[in-house]
Design an enzyme around this catalytic site. Structure first.
Site, mmCIF file in Angstrom:
data_model
loop_
_atom_site.group_PDB
_atom_site.id
_atom_site.type_symbol
_atom_site.label_atom_id
_atom_site.label_comp_id
_atom_site.label_asym_id
_atom_site.label_seq_id
_atom_site.Cartn_x
_atom_site.Cartn_y
_atom_site.Cartn_z
ATOM 1 N N GLY A 272 -8.819 3.935 -7.711
ATOM 2 C CA GLY A 272 -10.025 4.609 -7.219
ATOM 3 C C GLY A 272 -9.808 5.443 -5.965
ATOM 4 C CD GLU B 191 -1.621 -1.806 -10.670
ATOM 5 O OE1 GLU B 191 -2.006 -1.047 -9.781
ATOM 6 O OE2 GLU B 191 -1.887 -1.641 -11.868
ATOM 7 C CG ASN C 9 -3.604 4.781 -12.821
ATOM 8 O OD1 ASN C 9 -3.896 5.697 -13.587
ATOM 9 N ND2 ASN C 9 -3.708 3.503 -13.166
ATOM 10 C CD1 TRP C 10 -5.726 10.292 -9.460
ATOM 11 C CD2 TRP C 10 -6.436 12.238 -10.330
ATOM 12 N NE1 TRP C 10 -5.740 11.226 -8.444
ATOM 13 C CE2 TRP C 10 -6.174 12.430 -8.952
ATOM 14 C CE3 TRP C 10 -6.892 13.324 -11.081
ATOM 15 C CZ2 TRP C 10 -6.362 13.654 -8.309
ATOM 16 C CZ3 TRP C 10 -7.062 14.554 -10.450
ATOM 17 C CH2 TRP C 10 -6.806 14.707 -9.074
ATOM 18 C CE LYS C 11 -7.064 2.350 -12.589
ATOM 19 N NZ LYS C 11 -7.635 1.022 -12.402
ATOM 20 C CB SER D 297 -8.912 -3.516 -4.263
ATOM 21 O OG SER D 297 -9.738 -3.715 -5.399
ATOM 22 N N GLY E 152 -9.869 -2.619 -8.990
ATOM 23 C CA GLY E 152 -11.213 -2.044 -9.008
ATOM 24 C C GLY E 152 -12.307 -2.995 -8.537
ATOM 25 C CD GLU F 224 -7.536 -0.106 -15.829
ATOM 26 O OE1 GLU F 224 -7.297 1.102 -16.007
ATOM 27 O OE2 GLU F 224 -7.939 -0.574 -14.737
ATOM 28 C CG HIS G 174 -2.654 -0.017 -15.644
ATOM 29 N ND1 HIS G 174 -3.852 -0.633 -15.885
ATOM 30 C CD2 HIS G 174 -2.656 0.340 -14.337
ATOM 31 C CE1 HIS G 174 -4.559 -0.639 -14.747
ATOM 32 N NE2 HIS G 174 -3.862 -0.052 -13.807
#
Ligand code: PGA
Length: 249
Positions: free
Chosen positions: A231, A163, A10-12, A209, A169, A95, A93
Site C-alpha cells: 500500500g 511477509e 508491489n503495486w498489486k 504493513s 495490509g 496472495e 506472494h
C-alpha cells in the site's frame, strides 16, 4: 560483505496510466539515495509504460508462469517480462499462494523459470496468523523456503521476502525481535543450500504493513536487507520516506 538495502514496491492490482507520474517521482527521488536499490512491480500492463517513463529503472512483474510459452490463457512467461525490459519478478506472494492455490512446487518452478529468463527473483514466504500464534512460524516458513527454492540458483539474483500473512495490509507488524529471529533462521536455511558465504550475500526483505513510521526500525533489524511494500508504495509521498529510511541505516 555489506548487503545493499533493497526497497521494492508491489503495486498489486492497482495503477492506471495516470499513476505513471508517481512512478517517475519515486524513481527521481530514489536518485538522491544511491546506496539503496529501488524497484517497482506494477501490474503487467504498466511495466512497458513505466520503463518508458523512467528509462533504466528497475521494474518487474508480480508473478510469471513457469512455462516458456504455450496454451496458458491469461498468463505471462518470465521471458516475456525480460523481453519488455523487466529485470525482476516476485514469485510466491501469499496472495498468489492463497488466492490462486500456488504450492511450494509451483513457486519453485516459477522461480526457476524466472532465473532461466535472466530475471532477478523475489521469492515470498510467510505464515498465517494461527501458525504465528501457535509458535510454529519459524518451522512453517523454513519449510516454505526449502520447498520453494530453485534447485540451483545464482545467489546474486535471488532474494527472499518474509511477509507474515497477518501483517499484509492490516497495519499489524511483528516485533523487531521476531523479524530478526525469522530472518536469521531463513539465512541459516539458505546457507544449507548455497553455503554460508553465498547466503551471507543474499538479501532478505521484510514485507507487511511497512510505512514511513516503522521503516527505519524494521529495516534496521538484524538480517533485514530491505522491504517489500504494498500500500505505501503507490505514491511518492508515502514510498520515498521508506527509501530514505533504508538509506539512513
Ligand atoms: P502491504 O503489502 O505493505 O500493503 O502490507 C505488502 C505486500 O503484500 O507485499
Amino acid at each position: 560483505m555489506a548487503r545493499r538495502k533493497y526497497v521494492v514496491g508491489n503495486w498489486k492490482m492497482n495503477g492506471l496510466t495516470a499513476a505513471l507520474g508517481e512512478a517517475q517521482a519515486i524513481f527521481d527521488a530514489a536518485k538522491a539515495h544511491p546506496a539503496v536499490d529501488v524497484a517497482l512491480c506494477p501490474p503487467f500492463t504498466l511495466i512497458g509504460p513505466m520503463l518508458a517513463a523512467a528509462p533504466g529503472a528497475a521494474v518487474g512483474g508480480q508473478d510469471c508462469h513457469s512455462a516458456v510459452s504455450g496454451a496458458y490463457t491469461g498468463s505471462v512467461a518470465a521471458a516475456m517480462l525480460a523481453d519488455i525490459g523487466a529485470t525482476l519478478v516476485i514469485v510466491g506472494h501469499s496472495e498468489r499462494r492463497e488466492g490462486f492455490g500456488e504450492s511450494d512446487a509451483d513457486v519453485k518452478a516459477k522461480a526457476e523459470a524466472a532465473l532461466a529468463a535472466g530475471l532477478s527473483v523475489i521469492l515470498c514466504v510467510g505464515e498465517p496468523r494461527e501458525v504465528r500464534e501457535s509458535g510454529g512460524a519459524i518451522d512453517y516458513v523454513l519449510a516454505q523456503v526449502a520447498g520453494s527454492l530453485p534447485a540451483d540458483f545464482d545467489a546474486s539474483r535471488l532474494a527472499i521476502a518474509y511477509e507474515p500473512i497477518w501483517a499484509i495490509g492490516t497495519g499489524l507488524v511483528p516485533t523487531v525481535d521476531d523479524v530478526a529471529a525469522m530472518h536469521g533462521a531463513i539465512r541459516a536455511k539458505l546457507g544449507e543450500r548455497a553455503g554460508s558465504g553465498a547466503a551471507g550475500t543474499m538479501r532478505i526483505l521484510y514485507g507487511g504493513s511497512v510505512n514511513a513510521e516503522n521503516a527505519a526500525e524494521l529495516l534496521g533489524a538484524g538480517d533485514v536487507d530491505g522491504a517489500l511494500v504494498g500500500g505505501a508504495s503507490l505514491t511518492a509521498v508515502k514510498f520515498v520516506p521508506i527509501i530514505a529510511a533504508g538509506a539512513g541505516l
